[in-house]
Design a protein around this motif. Structure first.
Motif, mmCIF file in Angstrom:
data_model
loop_
_atom_site.group_PDB
_atom_site.id
_atom_site.type_symbol
_atom_site.label_atom_id
_atom_site.label_comp_id
_atom_site.label_asym_id
_atom_site.label_seq_id
_atom_site.Cartn_x
_atom_site.Cartn_y
_atom_site.Cartn_z
ATOM 1 N N TYR A 1 2.148 1.474 -3.721
ATOM 2 C CA TYR A 1 1.196 1.645 -4.821
ATOM 3 C C TYR A 1 0.221 2.792 -4.630
ATOM 4 O O TYR A 1 -0.366 3.268 -5.612
ATOM 5 C CB TYR A 1 0.442 0.339 -5.074
ATOM 6 C CG TYR A 1 1.251 -0.666 -5.849
ATOM 7 C CD1 TYR A 1 1.394 -0.562 -7.226
ATOM 8 C CD2 TYR A 1 1.914 -1.700 -5.201
ATOM 9 C CE1 TYR A 1 2.160 -1.461 -7.939
ATOM 10 C CE2 TYR A 1 2.684 -2.622 -5.903
ATOM 11 C CZ TYR A 1 2.805 -2.488 -7.273
ATOM 12 O OH TYR A 1 3.567 -3.384 -7.982
ATOM 13 N N GLU A 2 0.052 3.269 -3.397
ATOM 14 C CA GLU A 2 -0.799 4.448 -3.216
ATOM 15 C C GLU A 2 -0.200 5.672 -3.900
ATOM 16 O O GLU A 2 -0.909 6.641 -4.168
ATOM 17 C CB GLU A 2 -1.016 4.731 -1.727
ATOM 18 C CG GLU A 2 -2.134 3.918 -1.105
ATOM 19 C CD GLU A 2 -3.478 4.135 -1.783
ATOM 20 O OE1 GLU A 2 -3.900 5.299 -1.914
ATOM 21 O OE2 GLU A 2 -4.091 3.144 -2.218
ATOM 22 N N GLN A 3 1.090 5.618 -4.190
ATOM 23 C CA GLN A 3 1.723 6.716 -4.915
ATOM 24 C C GLN A 3 1.497 6.581 -6.425
ATOM 25 O O GLN A 3 1.681 7.537 -7.170
ATOM 26 C CB GLN A 3 3.231 6.738 -4.628
ATOM 27 C CG GLN A 3 3.624 6.510 -3.183
ATOM 28 C CD GLN A 3 2.802 7.306 -2.195
ATOM 29 O OE1 GLN A 3 2.605 8.509 -2.374
ATOM 30 N NE2 GLN A 3 2.320 6.652 -1.140
ATOM 31 N N ARG B 1 -8.932 1.025 -0.823
ATOM 32 C CA ARG B 1 -7.787 1.907 -0.681
ATOM 33 C C ARG B 1 -7.953 2.737 0.578
ATOM 34 O O ARG B 1 -9.070 3.162 0.904
ATOM 35 C CB ARG B 1 -7.655 2.829 -1.903
ATOM 36 C CG ARG B 1 -7.327 2.105 -3.198
ATOM 37 C CD ARG B 1 -7.198 3.073 -4.352
ATOM 38 N NE ARG B 1 -6.179 4.082 -4.097
ATOM 39 C CZ ARG B 1 -5.964 5.137 -4.887
ATOM 40 N NH1 ARG B 1 -6.702 5.302 -5.981
ATOM 41 N NH2 ARG B 1 -5.031 6.020 -4.594
ATOM 42 N N GLU C 1 0.830 -1.208 0.000
ATOM 43 C CA GLU C 1 0.000 0.000 0.000
ATOM 44 C C GLU C 1 0.860 1.253 0.000
ATOM 45 O O GLU C 1 0.559 2.221 -0.711
ATOM 46 C CB GLU C 1 -0.926 0.009 1.220
ATOM 47 C CG GLU C 1 -2.216 -0.739 1.030
ATOM 48 C CD GLU C 1 -3.150 -0.560 2.203
ATOM 49 O OE1 GLU C 1 -4.333 -0.928 2.065
ATOM 50 O OE2 GLU C 1 -2.715 -0.070 3.266
#
Length: 451
Positions: free
Chosen positions: A133-135, A145, A130
């Motif tokens: 990949y949240e970036q 999310r 997280e």
């Protein structure tokens, strides 16, 4: 849990985890093209403690029958053993127990139930992924999310549609998405961003773990198990590469008009200002998905004329349509309706299939628990009603909320009435009971019910 809790130590642990997560996120954000090869060293005993804290403790047990309470008896020893096995490569992912839950219209959805230890380790890896990949994930993605919810997805849909004055909307249904994911392609997608050997090896073990259903152990060659802690982010990674980036970078620049995508996990809709753009994308979308082993359901995927109706209802659009189509998304039905001032506005109500399913679930619960104490039933029904109101309590949906409240009270009265032959629960007695044990209503006023 062994030992006593130490608030000061727990606070220091949380600060340590927060600092590590921020460090990973900063690295990923500053270098969006970089392949990260060293991430597993962030996972230590404090990281696993936090992963355990974030893991649901009241879920069903996996194939080993071990509950969270059992695991917590020797928590520190169990977490240390888990860490050692994960880092050394000795961890063996156990098979998941598969059960089926009702989906509506007689269909069921398969859910995989991992063991409690597997959930903790998956949660630990999820925390790392997280942060990375949240970036990378785009604003059109909302499902599973942090800081995003179904309501955020629906608000985005309303905002885009209203600004465009309605749209041509492509409602897409992916066929058995979680069971169709190509594992080889998923691994390649992961390696484009994360190439840490420990993490990749663990994810591979979870993908290849068997499934136990009705006592039979099977090893599917594709898909990710629904219900696994790690599965939602793997699904988002796949659809980020297959759909989100493709739509944003390849599709939108080639369109003649405006367009938008709103996706919640594998549920998504695409809106277009122009019909010709919509039909071009509708034609190419199955080919795009097919390259990755995915397919759309031809009978459940459709193009909808969801443009705002004309001011004069007797005058249709240029195409001859009145723009009165409706569609469902995330449990809501969307349609055009008149505001109090007479303007056309986009409205939403509980989808009939979801409302029917919710009512049946309450009816079955009341039947199964009719011999429990009134106090117990009242507490549980209050929780069910509040949960329903919290999700479906949107402006303009009061009629559906009222229907759910009335059917819940009728189900409660019916099964209280049937639990004793000598002392029946008549409606007079039941309304008196509701005064002592009131159920939360979607209105401020109280109501008196009858058969």
């Amino acid at each position: 849990m062994t030992g006593t809790s130490n608030p000061e130590a727990e606070g220091e642990c949380l600060m340590n985890i927060s600092t590590k997560l921020e460090r990973i996120a900063t690295l990923a954000k500053q270098s969006p093209q970089m392949v990260l090869t060293s991430l597993a060293h962030y996972i230590d005993i404090d990281w696993l403690r936090e992963a355990y804290r974030r893991t649901r403790k009241n879920g069903a047990a996996g194939i080993d029958g071990q509950t969270a309470a059992d695991y917590a008896v020797n928590l520190e020893g169990n977490l240390q053993s888990l860490l050692d096995r994960a880092k050394s490569g000795r961890y063996r992912a156990p098979a998941v127990r598969r059960v089926h839950i009702p989906k509506g219209k007689g269909a069921t959805r398969p859910i995989g139930i991992p063991t409690i230890e597997d959930k903790v380790l998956q949660r630990a890896v999820l925390m790392v992924l997280e942060a990375v990949y949240e970036q990378d994930f785009l604003d059109c993605s909302f499902g599973f999310r942090p800081g995003r919810s179904p309501h955020d997805a629906l608000n985005s849909l309303r905002s885009h549609t209203t600004k465009m004055g309605g749209c041509w909307l492509l409602e897409v249904d992916l066929r058995s998405f979680f069971d169709s994911v190509d594992r080889g392609q998923l691994r390649e997608m992961l390696r484009q961003r994360v190439r840490d050997g420990v993490l990749i090896r663990l994810i591979g073990k979870w993908l290849n773990a068997g499934v136990v259903e009705d006592g039979d152990l099977k090893y599917p060659d594709s898909g990710t198990p629904q219900g696994g802690v790690i599965s939602p982010i793997l699904a988002n990674i796949v659809l980020h590469e297959v759909l989100d980036k493709w739509f944003e970078n390849d599709v939108k620049p080639r369109l003649k008009g405006r367009a938008f995508l709103v996706r919640f996990a594998d549920d998504f809709v695409i809106g277009f200002a122009r019909e010709d753009d919509a039909r071009r994308v509708w034609d190419v979308l199955p080919k795009r998905l097919g390259r990755f082993g995915l397919s759309i359901h031809p009978e459940k995927t459709r193009l909808i004329d969801f443009r705002r109706p004309p001011r004069n209802p007797s005058v249709g659009h240029a195409s001859g349509s009145s723009g009165s189509d409706v569609f469902d998304l995330l449990g809501f039905t969307y349609f055009w309706g008149r505001s109090l001032k007479g303007y056309w506005v986009m409205k939403q109500k509980t989808a009939s299939s979801r409302l029917t399913r919710s009512i049946k679930a309450v009816f079955d619960w009341c039947k199964a628990h009719r011999h429990k104490s009134i106090r117990f039933q009242h507490k549980q029904l209050c929780a069910k009603l509040r949960g329903h109101y919290q999700y479906f309590g949107v402006i303009g949906n009061s009629r559906s909320l009222g229907g759910f409240y009335r059917e819940t009270t009728r189900a409660w009265q019916k099964w209280l009435h049937r639990r004793s032959q000598r002392r029946r629960m008549t409606w007079d007695r039941f309304n008196a009971l509701l005064k002592a044990y009131p159920l939360p209503t979607p209105w401020k006023r109280t109501v008196t019910l009858s058969a």
